[in-house]
Design a protein around this motif. Structure first.
Motif, PDB file in Angstrom:
ATOM      1  N   UNK A 243      26.807  -8.442  -3.368  1.00 15.93           N
ATOM      2  CA  UNK A 243      25.407  -8.833  -3.599  1.00 15.93           C
ATOM      3  C   UNK A 243      24.840  -8.094  -4.804  1.00 15.93           C
ATOM      4  N   UNK A 244      25.231  -6.818  -4.971  1.00 15.82           N
ATOM      5  CA  UNK A 244      24.754  -6.058  -6.115  1.00 15.82           C
ATOM      6  C   UNK A 244      25.188  -6.669  -7.429  1.00 15.82           C
ATOM      7  N   UNK A 245      26.450  -7.088  -7.511  1.00 19.49           N
ATOM      8  CA  UNK A 245      26.938  -7.758  -8.716  1.00 19.49           C
ATOM      9  C   UNK A 245      26.119  -9.013  -8.996  1.00 19.49           C
ATOM     10  N   UNK A 246      25.878  -9.804  -7.947  1.00 20.81           N
ATOM     11  CA  UNK A 246      25.144 -11.054  -8.119  1.00 20.81           C
ATOM     12  C   UNK A 246      23.714 -10.797  -8.597  1.00 20.81           C
ATOM     13  N   UNK A 247      23.039  -9.835  -7.975  1.00 21.08           N
ATOM     14  CA  UNK A 247      21.631  -9.599  -8.309  1.00 21.08           C
ATOM     15  C   UNK A 247      21.460  -8.922  -9.664  1.00 21.08           C
ATOM     16  N   UNK A 248      22.321  -7.967  -9.977  1.00 18.59           N
ATOM     17  CA  UNK A 248      22.239  -7.318 -11.284  1.00 18.59           C
ATOM     18  C   UNK A 248      22.555  -8.308 -12.401  1.00 18.59           C
ATOM     19  N   UNK A 249      23.546  -9.153 -12.180  1.00 19.31           N
ATOM     20  CA  UNK A 249      23.895 -10.163 -13.181  1.00 19.31           C
ATOM     21  C   UNK A 249      22.766 -11.167 -13.357  1.00 19.31           C
ATOM     22  N   UNK A 250      22.079 -11.499 -12.264  1.00 17.01           N
ATOM     23  CA  UNK A 250      20.956 -12.437 -12.346  1.00 17.01           C
ATOM     24  C   UNK A 250      19.806 -11.841 -13.154  1.00 17.01           C
ATOM     25  N   UNK A 251      19.526 -10.549 -12.973  1.00 13.45           N
ATOM     26  CA  UNK A 251      18.478  -9.907 -13.760  1.00 13.45           C
ATOM     27  C   UNK A 251      18.850  -9.908 -15.237  1.00 13.45           C
ATOM     28  N   UNK A 252      20.094  -9.579 -15.555  1.00 15.50           N
ATOM     29  CA  UNK A 252      20.532  -9.605 -16.949  1.00 15.50           C
ATOM     30  C   UNK A 252      20.400 -11.008 -17.535  1.00 15.50           C
ATOM     31  N   UNK A 253      20.720 -12.033 -16.742  1.00 12.76           N
ATOM     32  CA  UNK A 253      20.600 -13.406 -17.223  1.00 12.76           C
ATOM     33  C   UNK A 253      19.142 -13.780 -17.477  1.00 12.76           C
ATOM     34  N   UNK A 254      18.225 -13.322 -16.587  1.00 10.94           N
ATOM     35  CA  UNK A 254      16.805 -13.586 -16.805  1.00 10.94           C
ATOM     36  C   UNK A 254      16.317 -12.972 -18.107  1.00 10.94           C
ATOM     37  N   UNK A 255      16.881 -11.825 -18.440  1.00 12.79           N
ATOM     38  CA  UNK A 255      16.516 -11.142 -19.681  1.00 12.79           C
ATOM     39  C   UNK A 255      17.293 -11.668 -20.887  1.00 12.79           C
ATOM     40  N   UNK A 256      18.212 -12.611 -20.626  1.00 17.47           N
ATOM     41  CA  UNK A 256      19.068 -13.177 -21.660  1.00 17.47           C
ATOM     42  C   UNK A 256      19.887 -12.100 -22.356  1.00 17.47           C
ATOM     43  N   UNK A 257      20.337 -11.136 -21.562  1.00 19.55           N
ATOM     44  CA  UNK A 257      21.268 -10.130 -22.053  1.00 19.55           C
ATOM     45  C   UNK A 257      22.684 -10.649 -21.859  1.00 19.55           C
ATOM     46  N   UNK A 258      23.505 -10.537 -22.859  1.00 16.50           N
ATOM     47  CA  UNK A 258      24.896 -10.960 -22.752  1.00 16.50           C
ATOM     48  C   UNK A 258      25.696  -9.845 -22.099  1.00 16.50           C
ATOM     49  N   UNK A 259      26.161 -10.085 -20.879  1.00 17.64           N
ATOM     50  CA  UNK A 259      26.866  -9.059 -20.119  1.00 17.64           C
ATOM     51  C   UNK A 259      28.125  -9.626 -19.498  1.00 17.64           C
ATOM     52  N   UNK A 260      28.971  -8.739 -19.013  1.00 18.85           N
ATOM     53  CA  UNK A 260      30.168  -9.127 -18.284  1.00 18.85           C
ATOM     54  C   UNK A 260      30.488  -8.056 -17.257  1.00 18.85           C
ATOM     55  N   UNK A 261      31.185  -8.443 -16.199  1.00 16.34           N
ATOM     56  CA  UNK A 261      31.650  -7.507 -15.184  1.00 16.34           C
ATOM     57  C   UNK A 261      33.071  -7.092 -15.545  1.00 16.34           C
TER      58      UNK A 261
END
Length: 309
Positions: free
Chosen positions: A181-199
């Protein structure tokens, strides 16, 4: 996008960022307000997991770190806290010195506590020698200290920095569920901010030869993952981590499940200043260019539709 060095330069020129020592920085004005908005957005993620908010101590005992085997794991980072002697002669000498600050520095006593290198050590210590009957989730935020010498860089790698953690104690399944769940929620916040991220799969920089095998085991078993943002030159910045400790802390602190077995633990950790840096690298330091409104969490009302204003 800006390079992080350019972000820091512009913040310093505007007076929005200043240093009191390498790796110990302050923020003011609109960038400080932006950091608070990021802090609240991350707190929303924690609140969605648990209402069990802890206020952990500002120091950690050497006994706790010893029990956690910290000194064979990461002693290269440790910072300590001490105080001046109560001896009146020493205090008068300091007060009458041409440089009281220098005199005080040389008169500090032996440290009695350490400065926390992570939030979670004190949570395990608080639960030591106990039995938990059901999965236990808690969250806490605090200032953490890791002295990395010449590697210190404002917002990116602080001697002092702010960490929000969500900690789980329970079965292996309980911990895996939190981390997923942490991966999902942290990735969702990064996506809202339009930050390009990867796990990415990661490992901790264990110090002693006896502990370095744990880093290899982390990678082999996939026990540590990081949410990584990349600067324009491709250099990675881990802005969140997802850590499965298995029974390590359950064994170390004698925290048991109802069946007598050692509790499994894990944590989701967010570095607040690093999230701030990722946003500023992406959008620049002018508030007019910041992603207005996207940080307003679903668990609280929006703040006038603007970030940091």
């Amino acid at each position: 996008m800006l390079q992080p060095e350019e972000v820091v330069r512009q913040l310093r020129e505007s007076g929005s960022l200043w240093d009191v020592a390498p790796g110990v920085s302050g923020l003011s004005g609109r960038v400080a307000a932006l950091r608070r908005e990021i802090e609240e957005a991350i707190a929303d993620i924690a609140r969605a997991e648990t209402p069990n908010e802890w206020c952990t101590p500002a120091g950690v005992s050497f006994e706790t770190l010893e029990r956690a085997k910290y000194f064979s794991s990461f002693p290269q980072w440790l910072s300590t806290a001490s105080h001046l002697s109560g001896d009146e002669a020493i205090l008068h000498s300091i007060a009458s010195s041409d440089s009281p600050g220098r005199a005080a520095r040389s008169s500090a006593g032996a440290p009695e506590i350490a400065l926390p290198p992570a939030v979670c050590y004190n949570t395990y210590a608080a639960l030591a020698d106990s039995t938990i009957d059901a999965p236990l989730l808690m969250t806490a935020q605090g200032t953490c200290w890791r002295h990395e010498g010449e590697r210190h860089s404002p917002l990116e790698r602080g001697w002092a920095f702010t960490m929000r953690e969500i900690v789980c104690l329970g079965t292996a399944w309980d911990v895996k569920s939190l981390l997923d769940r942490g991966v999902e929620r942290a990735s969702a916040l990064a996506a809202r901010l339009e930050l390009e991220t990867e796990i990415v799969v990661a490992s901790d920089p264990f110090f002693a030869p006896s502990a370095r095998g744990r880093a290899a085991l982390q990678r082999i078993k996939g026990l540590k993952h990081e949410l990584v943002f990349r600067f324009p030159d491709g250099r990675p910045l881990a802005i969140a981590s997802f850590n499965d400790h298995e029974e390590f802390f359950g064994d170390a602190f004698s925290i048991s499940l109802a069946d007598g077995s050692a509790a499994t633990s894990g944590c989701v950790a967010f570095g607040l200043e690093r999230w701030l840096l990722a946003v500023l690298v992406t959008y620049g330091v002018d508030p007019a260019d910041w992603p207005f409104g996207v940080l307003a969490g679903s668990h609280r009302p929006s703040h006038s539709g603007a970030i940091g204003i």
